[in-house]
Structures are given as C-alpha cells and as structure tokens.
Write an enzyme that holds these catalytic residues in place. Structure first.
Site, PDB file in Angstrom:
ATOM      1  CG  ASP A  95      -9.748   6.850 -11.120  1.00  0.00           C
ATOM      2  OD1 ASP A  95      -9.528   7.315 -10.217  1.00  0.00           O
ATOM      3  OD2 ASP A  95      -9.559   8.792 -11.737  1.00  0.00           O
ATOM      4  CE  LYS A 151       7.689   2.010   4.750  1.00  0.00           C
ATOM      5  NZ  LYS A 151       8.819   2.489   5.275  1.00  0.00           N
ATOM      6  CG  HIS A 181      11.893  -3.366   1.269  1.00  0.00           C
ATOM      7  ND1 HIS A 181      11.504  -2.227   1.759  1.00  0.00           N
ATOM      8  CD2 HIS A 181      13.072  -2.768   1.183  1.00  0.00           C
ATOM      9  CE1 HIS A 181      12.224  -0.933   2.120  1.00  0.00           C
ATOM     10  NE2 HIS A 181      12.979  -0.938   1.911  1.00  0.00           N
ATOM     11  CE  LYS A 185      16.910  -3.520   3.081  1.00  0.00           C
ATOM     12  NZ  LYS A 185      17.581  -2.864   1.648  1.00  0.00           N
ATOM     13  CD  GLU A 219      15.437   6.486   5.515  1.00  0.00           C
ATOM     14  OE1 GLU A 219      15.290   6.282   4.402  1.00  0.00           O
ATOM     15  OE2 GLU A 219      14.488   6.666   6.827  1.00  0.00           O
ATOM     16  CG  ASP A 238       8.554   6.741   7.309  1.00  0.00           C
ATOM     17  OD1 ASP A 238       7.894   5.943   6.211  1.00  0.00           O
ATOM     18  OD2 ASP A 238       9.441   6.645   6.814  1.00  0.00           O
ATOM     19  CG  HIS A 243      11.129  -1.033   8.196  1.00  0.00           C
ATOM     20  ND1 HIS A 243      10.259  -1.648   6.931  1.00  0.00           N
ATOM     21  CD2 HIS A 243      11.008   0.525   6.677  1.00  0.00           C
ATOM     22  CE1 HIS A 243      10.137  -1.503   5.628  1.00  0.00           C
ATOM     23  NE2 HIS A 243      10.383   0.024   6.023  1.00  0.00           N
TER      24      HIS A 243
HETATM   25  P1  NAD Z   1       2.872   7.454  -6.491  1.00  0.00           P
HETATM   26  O1  NAD Z   1       2.684   8.484  -6.358  1.00  0.00           O
HETATM   27  O2  NAD Z   1       4.058   7.813  -7.366  1.00  0.00           O
HETATM   28  O3  NAD Z   1       2.497   6.447  -7.715  1.00  0.00           O
HETATM   29  C1  NAD Z   1       1.175   5.611  -6.850  1.00  0.00           C
HETATM   30  C2  NAD Z   1       0.217   5.180  -8.331  1.00  0.00           C
HETATM   31  O4  NAD Z   1      -1.125   4.971  -8.558  1.00  0.00           O
HETATM   32  C3  NAD Z   1       0.306   5.782  -9.966  1.00  0.00           C
HETATM   33  O5  NAD Z   1       0.763   5.032 -10.391  1.00  0.00           O
HETATM   34  C4  NAD Z   1      -0.976   6.329  -9.801  1.00  0.00           C
HETATM   35  O6  NAD Z   1      -1.333   6.280 -11.254  1.00  0.00           O
HETATM   36  C5  NAD Z   1      -1.596   5.170  -9.538  1.00  0.00           C
HETATM   37  N1  NAD Z   1      -2.685   6.232  -8.589  1.00  0.00           N
HETATM   38  C6  NAD Z   1      -3.214   7.126  -7.798  1.00  0.00           C
HETATM   39  N2  NAD Z   1      -4.409   7.569  -7.944  1.00  0.00           N
HETATM   40  C7  NAD Z   1      -5.349   6.422  -8.270  1.00  0.00           C
HETATM   41  C8  NAD Z   1      -6.605   6.029  -8.833  1.00  0.00           C
HETATM   42  N3  NAD Z   1      -6.971   7.093  -7.972  1.00  0.00           N
HETATM   43  N4  NAD Z   1      -6.910   5.271  -9.824  1.00  0.00           N
HETATM   44  C9  NAD Z   1      -5.909   4.569 -10.481  1.00  0.00           C
HETATM   45  N5  NAD Z   1      -4.637   4.559  -9.671  1.00  0.00           N
HETATM   46  C10 NAD Z   1      -4.359   5.378  -8.992  1.00  0.00           C
HETATM   47  O7  NAD Z   1       3.103   6.609  -5.093  1.00  0.00           O
HETATM   48  P2  NAD Z   1       4.753   5.775  -4.728  1.00  0.00           P
HETATM   49  O8  NAD Z   1       5.673   6.058  -4.370  1.00  0.00           O
HETATM   50  O9  NAD Z   1       5.147   4.819  -6.038  1.00  0.00           O
HETATM   51  O10 NAD Z   1       3.565   4.655  -3.688  1.00  0.00           O
HETATM   52  C11 NAD Z   1       3.416   3.215  -3.852  1.00  0.00           C
HETATM   53  C12 NAD Z   1       2.946   2.799  -2.357  1.00  0.00           C
HETATM   54  O11 NAD Z   1       3.998   2.531  -1.920  1.00  0.00           O
HETATM   55  C13 NAD Z   1       2.015   3.965  -1.146  1.00  0.00           C
HETATM   56  O12 NAD Z   1       1.391   3.146  -0.585  1.00  0.00           O
HETATM   57  C14 NAD Z   1       3.449   4.435  -0.587  1.00  0.00           C
HETATM   58  O13 NAD Z   1       3.354   4.592   1.196  1.00  0.00           O
HETATM   59  C15 NAD Z   1       3.783   2.802  -0.935  1.00  0.00           C
HETATM   60  N6  NAD Z   1       5.762   3.602  -0.285  1.00  0.00           N
HETATM   61  C16 NAD Z   1       6.217   4.386  -1.147  1.00  0.00           C
HETATM   62  C17 NAD Z   1       7.894   3.790  -1.271  1.00  0.00           C
HETATM   63  C18 NAD Z   1       8.602   4.654  -2.696  1.00  0.00           C
HETATM   64  O14 NAD Z   1       9.502   4.334  -2.086  1.00  0.00           O
HETATM   65  N7  NAD Z   1       7.862   4.972  -3.347  1.00  0.00           N
HETATM   66  C19 NAD Z   1       8.147   3.222  -0.128  1.00  0.00           C
HETATM   67  C20 NAD Z   1       7.404   1.946   0.720  1.00  0.00           C
HETATM   68  C21 NAD Z   1       5.724   2.348   0.567  1.00  0.00           C
END
Ligand code: NAD
Length: 495
Positions: A95, A151, A181, A185, A219, A238, A243
């Site tokens: 954590d 991001k 990302h 592409k 989208e 966003d 992008h």
């Molecule tokens: P998520 O909430 O699904 O996963 C977050 C991860 O962080 C989990 O593995 C969790 O265990 C870990 N985590 C959370 N709090 C924690 C802590 N205190 N200590 C240690 N680990 C901790 O989030 P996500 O959707 O996978 O997104 C991750 C990042 O990527 C974010 O910054 C999000 O904005 C970015 N992002 C996500 C997407 C997407 O499609 N999901 C797209 C673009 C960007």
C-alpha cells in the site's frame, strides 16, 4: 527471436507494474506483455513484479492475469505464452500509504545494482508522488532505472507541474516516459512514415495546398463507472489536451532533423507553442461544448449525463475546437478537432482536405483530393484521387474518384494473405520503454505547452459563462459543433 539480458555483465531487466490488478493493467498492459513475450521481444530472464494494494497472492493474481489475457487476445494466444508469462510474475501487496513500501519492494528485487528496472505506474496520479518518494528513499531510482506514467498528468498547467516535479525528484526527464497510447498506434506511426518517407507529400503539406484538416475521436459509450473522475475533467482535459493535440502535432510539425527523440519532440513543442490562443473574444466561434442528454447510444437507452450523475453538471462530454497555427506553413489553414461520448459511431479519423483545382478543365466533376487516415474502427490510410471513368461515352471524358489505399493492412487483405495481427498500442510503447527509447513518449515541455493552450480555452469558457449545450445521446454533438465548421464556407465534418 529470443533475447537474454543476463551474462556479459548486462543488467537483468525487471518490469515493475504498480497497479497490476487494476483495469488498465488487465485490459491493456498484461495482454501487451503477453504478446511481446509470445513474439520473442522479452529477454528470457525478464522478471515482472505486480504491485498493488490487494493482497491476493501470486497464484490468484496470475490466474486473473491469465483470464484477462485470454479474453483480450483470443485465438492469437498460444498456450505456451501464458505458461511462460506466469513464470515471470510475482505479485507483491504494497500500500503506497505505508512507509515500508520501498523496503519491501527492494527485498523482492534482490541485488539492485545488477538490475535494469522499468516501473509502470498504472495508478491514480495522486499516488505518483508517494510512490516516487518510496522508490527514491529505497535507492531504487538510480540510472538506468526509469518510470512510465499514464494520463491524466494534471487537470491544468499548475497541477501538471506538481505531478511532473514530484516524478522529476526521483527520475530525470530522460528517464521519465509519459505514455500517450495514441502514439503507439500503427497508423499514427505510419503517418510519420508517410510524411517523412516520401517526397510527394511534403511540397503540398502546407496552407497553399491544404484547405483544412479534421481530427475526430468519437466514442459510442458514455462515461459509465468513470463518472467521478470524468466530472472533474470533461472532454477537453480527458481527450483533447493529450490525444487530439498529439495527433495535431504529428500532422503539423516541421520535418525533424532525425528520428531521434529530441528532434521529434522539439518539433512537436514548436507546433504547440504556435497555436493561436483562444480567448473570450473568439471562444464562441472557435469552440463548441456539449453534454449528452437522454437518447440511445451503443445499442442501449441512455438516461443522460446529469441523470447518471444525479445532479446538475457543467462538464462537457463533447468538445469541438477550431485550432489555428500561427506560422508560415499553416497560416489560413485551420485544424478542426472534435471528440465526444455517446456519439453514433466509434471512430477515430483524420481528414486532410486538399484545396480544389485552381482551374478545372473538367468542370465540377473534379473533386478536391483528400487524405483519410483512419485509426478506428479499422486502421487504414487512403488518398482520394481523380481518375478517368473507364469506358466510352458520347459526351467525352468523365471523371470519377478513386480511393487509393496506402496501408499495408489493406494490401494484405486484398491479396487474401493473413494481415499482421493488429497490435495493442501499448505493445510498441512498452517495448520502447524496455529498450530505453523515449521518442514516442511525451516530454514535459510538450505536456506543459498543451496545458497552457487548453487552460486558456477553459478560462475563456469560464469568463464568458459558456455552458455545454445538450445533445441527444446517439447524435454527433450539439448544433454548435456543426456550426463551428460550417460557418467556414464549403466545409463540413466527414460524418
Ligand atoms: P484501477 O482503479 O482499476 O486500478 C488501480 C490500481 O492501483 C489497482 O491495482 C490498485 O490496487 C492500485 N492502488 C490503488 N490504491 C493504491 C494504494 N494506496 N497503494 C498501492 N496500490 C494502490 O485504475 P485503472 O483504471 O487501472 O487506472 C490506472 C491509471 O491509468 C489511472 O491513472 C487512470 O487514470 C489511468 N488510465 C486508465 C485508463 C483505463 O482505461 N482504465 C485509461 C487511461 C488512463
């Protein structure tokens, strides 16, 4: 092909995926790692450490990863790939709020002086600072170790500087890999190849020959479970700040002196700094904001953004902007950008609309040339050229337009050969990060120049009290989105 980084005094590579149990990791990052492994791009001794808050243990974690990879890749996944990937992975529950984060990770890593560690922080940006501090305090940040971040890098220039500063404390700029990302592409990379690998486009690639450019990222889905995050950001932060502006840069930049990371990124920054500011004086004509209301999108009835949120909101789910670049190459040729949610189709495309002939000997039959670059749903690049309609007619020659595909993927299809597998954009970028190549990553000054321009637009919206206009879910945005382009004579979106 199979490579080994061990021996010869070389460091062993370790990929530390922080947030290894999250949505992005499961949908994109683990499948990308699996396919890089399958195609022999990972060194034989590469280890992968999944770090997350969940204490699920390695066995359960790799089972979940296996299921996610299988779901994403389907038939292209070879059974031995998963077996090999599983052997590489260890899951560690840590954590970020706990002080022993770094020490525990260090214990798992072993002799850090023999390692080449790539961290991917797939966690909320609010955790970048504490995690980088843990890494630094435990001495796990020394070169050649590097970090990949996702991001959103801030929600404006000020917050992006705070995030960048906190990462910069542990990793210098050359070892900070900011992912967009879209840059991974295949078609986006092909755009660079097309522009700078041919002589035929460059003399025409300017305001003398190009009427305008359109970039659309549409989208069909709504905000769904991301509402909490999205309501703070909206479409401009966003999607457009990152992008869309990255695509704009690749289209508008000057030819770089080399394919090196600094040469490429220097040219992109110049474009961002040349964007004409949008202010309270021109924000009404140069931008459109929308928010989806009730309707039907992605095959489902949609209640509307405010109904989903349960309270009024000033957040835009659609934005369109007419951008102008103040330099010799582009003066007078605008770039129209738009993106939105709950639109009628999922598509990402760029239209480079050339000017009409200065004098047509064929009358109105001669349609202006157009380069169409499609990123979604299919990847393709096609050039519309005029051609003589085959055959004999009493009236003489007739013209017809011919769409010439310039993409290899289409060529494979038409030969009946199996086209190359469509790669996940993260595959290219993770491979580049493992190899230490940051050309397709976003440099800090790019992020800040993009925020600087976007902040001006957000300020102009605030100063003029410009609220988002409602559009029914399943339509292409509000009327103002159409007016933005149609106000300029002869121009319409390529819907
Ligand atoms: P998520 O909430 O699904 O996963 C977050 C991860 O962080 C989990 O593995 C969790 O265990 C870990 N985590 C959370 N709090 C924690 C802590 N205190 N200590 C240690 N680990 C901790 O989030 P996500 O959707 O996978 O997104 C991750 C990042 O990527 C974010 O910054 C999000 O904005 C970015 N992002 C996500 C997407 C997407 O499609 N999901 C797209 C673009 C960007």
């Amino acid at each position: 092909m199979s490579v080994s980084s061990a021996g010869n005094g070389a460091r062993q590579q370790v990929f530390v995926l922080v947030g290894g149990t999250g949505d992005l990791a499961m949908r994109m990052l683990w499948p990308s790692l699996a396919m890089l492994d399958q195609d022999g791009f990972l060194s034989d001794d590469l280890r992968i450490i999944s770090v997350a808050r969940e204490d699920c243990g390695t066995e359960v974690c790799v089972d979940r990863i296996g299921a996610a990879v299988t779901k994403r890749i389907g038939d292209a996944l070879e059974p031995e790939t998963l077996a090999r990937l599983r052997k590489r992975i260890v899951h560690v529950a840590l954590d970020a709020a706990h002080d022993d984060w770094g020490a525990k990770l260090k214990a798992e890593l072993g002799d850090i002086d023999r390692l080449d560690i790539v961290y991917f922080l797939s966690v909320s940006p609010s955790l970048f600072k504490p995690i980088c501090e843990h890494i630094e305090r435990a001495g796990l940040n020394k070169a050649p170790n590097r970090v990949i971040i996702e991001k959103p890098i801030g929600r404006d220039l000020a917050t992006s500087k705070i995030i960048n500063d906190s990462v910069a404390h542990a990793f210098d700029e050359a070892r900070t890999f900011r992912i967009d990302h879209y840059l991974g592409k295949e078609t986006v990379q092909n755009l660079i190849a097309l522009r700078f690998g041919n002589i035929v486009f460059e003399p025409l690639w300017n305001a003398q020959s190009i009427d305008h450019i359109q970039i659309t990222i549409a989208e069909t889905v709504g905000v769904g479970e991301r509402l909490g995050y999205y309501d703070e950001y909206g479409a401009i932060r966003d999607m457009l700040q990152n992008h869309l502006l990255q695509l704009l840069c690749l289209l508008a930049m000057e030819p770089p002196a080399a394919l090196s990371s600094d040469a490429l990124r220097d040219e992109k920054v110049k474009v961002l700094k040349s964007l004409k500011p949008i202010t309270a004086e021109n924000v009404l004509t140069n931008t459109a904001r929308g928010q989806y209301g009730p309707g039907f999108a992605d095959g489902h009835p949609v209640a509307g953004y405010e109904a989903e949120k349960g309270s009024p909101s000033n957040t835009e789910t659609f934005v369109a902007i007419k951008a102008e670049i103040a330099n010799w190459r582009w003066a007078g040729t605008p770039i129209y950008m738009r993106t939105g949610k709950c639109l009628p189709s999922r598509s990402t495309e760029i239209v480079v609309q050339f000017k009409p002939l200065p004098h047509s000997i064929f009358g109105p039959e001669a349609v202006a040339n157009r380069l169409l670059i499609r990123l979604q749903p299919d990847e393709d690049i096609s050039l519309t050229l005029m051609n003589k309609a085959p055959g004999l007619t009493a009236e003489g020659m007739h013209l017809q337009s011919l769409d010439l595909s310039l993409s290899l993927v289409k060529a494979f299809d038409s030969n009946g050969d199996k086209p190359p597998r469509r790669r996940i954009a993260y595959e290219r970028l993770i491979l580049d990060a493992l190899n230490g190549n940051n050309a397709q990553f976003v440099r800090r000054d790019e992020v800040e120049a993009a925020w600087n321009w976007v902040d001006g637009i957000v300020k102009a919206w605030t100063d003029t009290h410009m609220k988002p206009q409602m559009y029914p879910a399943g339509t292409f945005g509000p009327v103002s989105g159409y007016r933005l382009i149609e106000r300029d004579e002869g121009r319409t979106w390529n819907d």
